[in-house]
Design an enzyme around this catalytic site. Structure first.
Site, mmCIF file in Angstrom:
data_model
loop_
_atom_site.group_PDB
_atom_site.id
_atom_site.type_symbol
_atom_site.label_atom_id
_atom_site.label_comp_id
_atom_site.label_asym_id
_atom_site.label_seq_id
_atom_site.Cartn_x
_atom_site.Cartn_y
_atom_site.Cartn_z
ATOM 1 N N LYS A 22 0.840 -1.208 0.000
ATOM 2 C CA LYS A 22 0.000 0.000 0.000
ATOM 3 C C LYS A 22 0.870 1.251 0.000
ATOM 4 O O LYS A 22 0.664 2.182 -0.784
ATOM 5 C CB LYS A 22 -0.893 0.026 1.229
ATOM 6 N N ASN A 23 1.888 1.285 0.878
ATOM 7 C CA ASN A 23 2.654 2.526 1.039
ATOM 8 C C ASN A 23 3.630 2.786 -0.098
ATOM 9 O O ASN A 23 4.126 3.905 -0.239
ATOM 10 C CB ASN A 23 3.341 2.551 2.412
ATOM 11 N N CYS A 117 -5.176 8.559 9.333
ATOM 12 C CA CYS A 117 -5.392 7.889 10.625
ATOM 13 C C CYS A 117 -5.404 8.890 11.787
ATOM 14 O O CYS A 117 -4.751 9.905 11.755
ATOM 15 C CB CYS A 117 -4.267 6.895 10.858
ATOM 16 N N ARG A 122 -0.130 14.560 13.014
ATOM 17 C CA ARG A 122 0.565 14.091 11.803
ATOM 18 C C ARG A 122 1.030 15.308 11.015
ATOM 19 O O ARG A 122 0.490 15.642 9.990
ATOM 20 C CB ARG A 122 -0.351 13.217 10.956
ATOM 21 N N ASP A 305 3.861 0.239 12.127
ATOM 22 C CA ASP A 305 2.619 -0.252 11.507
ATOM 23 C C ASP A 305 2.300 -1.687 11.891
ATOM 24 O O ASP A 305 1.219 -2.178 11.552
ATOM 25 C CB ASP A 305 2.710 -0.142 9.978
ATOM 26 N N ARG A 397 -8.925 0.093 3.550
ATOM 27 C CA ARG A 397 -7.929 1.013 2.982
ATOM 28 C C ARG A 397 -6.616 0.290 2.719
ATOM 29 O O ARG A 397 -5.848 0.687 1.849
ATOM 30 C CB ARG A 397 -7.659 2.166 3.956
HETATM 31 C C1 EPZ Z 1 4.150 6.771 6.663
HETATM 32 O O1 EPZ Z 1 3.394 7.814 7.260
HETATM 33 C C2 EPZ Z 1 3.162 5.634 6.461
HETATM 34 N N1 EPZ Z 1 2.097 6.091 5.570
HETATM 35 C C3 EPZ Z 1 2.575 5.205 7.802
HETATM 36 O O2 EPZ Z 1 1.773 4.066 7.550
HETATM 37 C C4 EPZ Z 1 3.714 4.802 8.737
HETATM 38 O O3 EPZ Z 1 3.165 4.529 10.006
HETATM 39 C C5 EPZ Z 1 4.746 5.921 8.837
HETATM 40 O O4 EPZ Z 1 5.200 6.307 7.517
HETATM 41 C C6 EPZ Z 1 5.967 5.486 9.634
HETATM 42 O O5 EPZ Z 1 6.547 4.369 9.025
HETATM 43 C C7 EPZ Z 1 2.355 6.092 4.247
HETATM 44 O O6 EPZ Z 1 3.428 5.730 3.793
HETATM 45 C C8 EPZ Z 1 1.232 6.564 3.368
HETATM 46 P P1 EPZ Z 1 6.335 9.781 8.994
HETATM 47 P P2 EPZ Z 1 4.052 9.297 7.386
HETATM 48 O O7 EPZ Z 1 6.398 11.078 8.279
HETATM 49 O O8 EPZ Z 1 4.887 9.542 6.197
HETATM 50 C C9 EPZ Z 1 6.790 12.943 12.451
HETATM 51 C C10 EPZ Z 1 -0.123 2.727 7.592
HETATM 52 O O9 EPZ Z 1 -0.707 2.169 8.528
HETATM 53 N N2 EPZ Z 1 6.771 13.943 11.371
HETATM 54 O O10 EPZ Z 1 7.434 8.781 8.783
HETATM 55 O O11 EPZ Z 1 2.978 10.252 7.720
HETATM 56 C C11 EPZ Z 1 5.433 12.296 12.644
HETATM 57 O O12 EPZ Z 1 4.627 13.071 13.505
HETATM 58 C C12 EPZ Z 1 0.352 4.144 7.773
HETATM 59 O O13 EPZ Z 1 0.140 2.207 6.486
HETATM 60 C C13 EPZ Z 1 7.046 15.259 11.679
HETATM 61 O O14 EPZ Z 1 7.281 15.604 12.827
HETATM 62 O O15 EPZ Z 1 4.964 9.066 8.673
HETATM 63 C C14 EPZ Z 1 5.780 10.974 13.253
HETATM 64 O O16 EPZ Z 1 5.960 11.138 14.658
HETATM 65 C C15 EPZ Z 1 -0.010 4.686 9.135
HETATM 66 N N3 EPZ Z 1 7.026 16.182 10.673
HETATM 67 C C16 EPZ Z 1 7.129 10.641 12.614
HETATM 68 O O17 EPZ Z 1 7.627 11.867 12.059
HETATM 69 C C17 EPZ Z 1 6.767 15.833 9.381
HETATM 70 O O18 EPZ Z 1 6.789 16.716 8.495
HETATM 71 C C18 EPZ Z 1 7.057 9.613 11.494
HETATM 72 O O19 EPZ Z 1 6.140 10.086 10.551
HETATM 73 C C19 EPZ Z 1 6.475 14.489 9.082
HETATM 74 C C20 EPZ Z 1 6.496 13.551 10.104
#
Ligand code: EPZ
Length: 428
Positions: A22-23, A117, A122, A305, A397
């Site tokens: 998916k991702n 989610c 986020r 995840d 999803r």
């Molecule tokens: C991706 O989300 C995945 N989604 C998520 O999967 C997954 O949990 C996550 O990566 C971590 O592996 C997709 O790929 C579509 P991050 P993303 O940016 O990109 C902080 C699922 O179940 N952060 O790596 O949104 C954030 O708050 C979903 O398939 C900032 O602070 O995750 C978090 O604490 C759920 N500023 C951490 O980084 C930013 O600009 C990791 O978030 C971006 C993120």
């Protein structure tokens, strides 16, 4: 309103084939917008998030045609807008990739803030920092992000957090930028490598994906190509855990075992037996399983995840387990639903203390997000009696044909469209 009805306590046995990631799909589909031509993407999972993205691209003027169930042809030659309205997007979290793709190709983007989610804040501040470092002016107001640049120039970007989304989004925005862009402290997840491989196949110059330093050298043009996405490591892990929690024997096929190493090690630690081969892993489990501690980390650490699913398994492991969620602020909303099924978990901030093995019994529960829904499915499979799970949209999803795949493994699971069927089933 649809629900799952699951009669639990049946060991899963047999073979399950894993679908495309998916991702990776929700990154590579928008990445195709960078190509002024025709791309063919294979091994796409048949899930809501893919359908939503295809709808958005079509509304932007891209021609999208499914050549088969899992193969999509995208012609982004005639994109007619860089502005997306909220109506065009559902609450898809990954919609933020539209910003990087549109900014990269057209130097303009007007996209609603991402949904998705509901576990913790986020933010997309790191995405925006990257776009600004490349020379874009970015404004966040009225619930949307507008980005514009007269020119995008390669630069050095240090990510305060190894964000998956920011890494991919900046990579997309930098594909045509002048000179070289370096992303330091980049995330290393498999879907980042997959997206970089797709773009490189189309003619981009991206080096270092999968490491914490990614270098993108701007090019003038990309050519549309055919690309097959990687299998879904989280779907695979969910079925591996399903085998363990039901004390079953399941062969999980069409996977990349290297992507599963943190989970494989943890399942062996709790006492499951695993057979690992080139593109499949067989999980065999018998009671009693033993407690273990889990700390979620960025790849190659234990994936956040799979945290809800693993925590659910730990409720069935003898002893006390500690689960430390380090990636997201609050990713334990599912715990109070698990408690309704009999789980014994106490929360202390980002730590869940799991007392096992607890007796799970069927009840009515509600999915609060995608992986929470998966966790409830796993608990229902292990529980005595019948469980009803609502809010299936979340599960749909991210999990292709989950009823068919679980039923083929011997699970008693049905998707019912109203409460009418429930009393009869509950009497069963
Ligand atoms: C991706 O989300 C995945 N989604 C998520 O999967 C997954 O949990 C996550 O990566 C971590 O592996 C997709 O790929 C579509 P991050 P993303 O940016 O990109 C902080 C699922 O179940 N952060 O790596 O949104 C954030 O708050 C979903 O398939 C900032 O602070 O995750 C978090 O604490 C759920 N500023 C951490 O980084 C930013 O600009 C990791 O978030 C971006 C993120």
């Amino acid at each position: 309103m649809e629900h799952f009805i699951i009669n639990g306590s049946k060991p899963l046995r047999g073979t399950v084939n894993i679908s495309g990631a998916k991702n990776a799909a929700v990154a590579i589909i928008p990445a195709a917008l960078l190509v002024d031509g025709v791309c063919i993407i294979e091994n796409l999972p048949q899930i809501e998030d893919v359908a939503s993205y295809v709808g958005v691209l079509r509304s932007m003027g891209a021609e999208c045609k499914f050549l088969s169930d899992d193969t999509l042809q995208i012609d982004a030659s005639n994109i007619c807008t860089t502005r997306i309205t909220p109506e065009q997007l559902k609450d898809m979290r990954a919609s933020y990739y539209l910003i990087g793709a549109l900014l990269g190709r057209f130097k303009k983007a007007d996209v609603p803030m991402p949904g998705g989610c509901n576990f913790g804040v986020r933010p997309i501040d790191l995405h925006i920092k990257g776009f600004e470092n490349l020379g874009a002016k970015v404004v966040q107001e009225h619930g949307k992000v507008t980005a514009e640049a007269s020119n995008l120039v390669g630069t050095q970007i240090f990510l305060d957090v190894a964000s998956v989304g920011a890494t991919i989004n900046i990579m997309m925005a930098a594909v045509y930028a002048e000179g070289t862009t370096t992303i330091e402290n980049a995330a290393k997840e498999p879907h980042i490598v997959d997206c970089a491989n797709f773009l490189n196949m189309c003619g981009a110059k991206i080096k270092g994906a999968g490491t914490d330093v990614i270098r993108i050298t701007g090019v003038d043009k990309l050519e549309g190509k055919r690309y097959s996405i990687i299998p879904d490591q989280i779907e695979a892990g969910t079925y591996m855990i399903a085998a363990a929690i039901t004390c079953g024997d399941v062969k999980v096929c069409n996977i990349i075992p290297k992507h599963m190493e943190s989970l494989t090690a943890k399942l062996q630690e709790v006492g499951a037996e695993l057979v690992v081969r080139e593109d499949w892993i067989r999980v065999i489990a018998k009671k009693p399983l033993s407690a273990a501690n889990v700390k979620t980390l960025y790849y190659p650490g234990f994936p956040t995840d799979l945290q809800p699913q693993m925590t659910t398994l730990l409720t069935q492991c003898e002893g006390v387990s500690y689960v430390n969620e380090t990636v997201f602020d609050t990713r334990f909303q599912y715990v109070d639903q698990l408690t309704r099924l009999g789980a014994k978990i106490t929360l202390e901030g980002r730590m869940a203390v799991v007392e096992g093995a607890s007796r799970l019994t069927g009840a009515e529960v509600v999915a609060t997000d995608l992986r929470a829904g998966a966790a409830l499915m796993l608990a229902a499979l292990a529980a005595e009696g019948t469980t009803k799970i609502s809010n299936l949209y979340y599960i749909d999803r991210g999990y292709e044909k989950i009823v068919q795949k679980l039923s083929a493994l011997g699970a008693e699971v049905r998707r019912v469209s109203s409460d009418d069927d429930l009393p009869m089933l509950m009497e069963a």
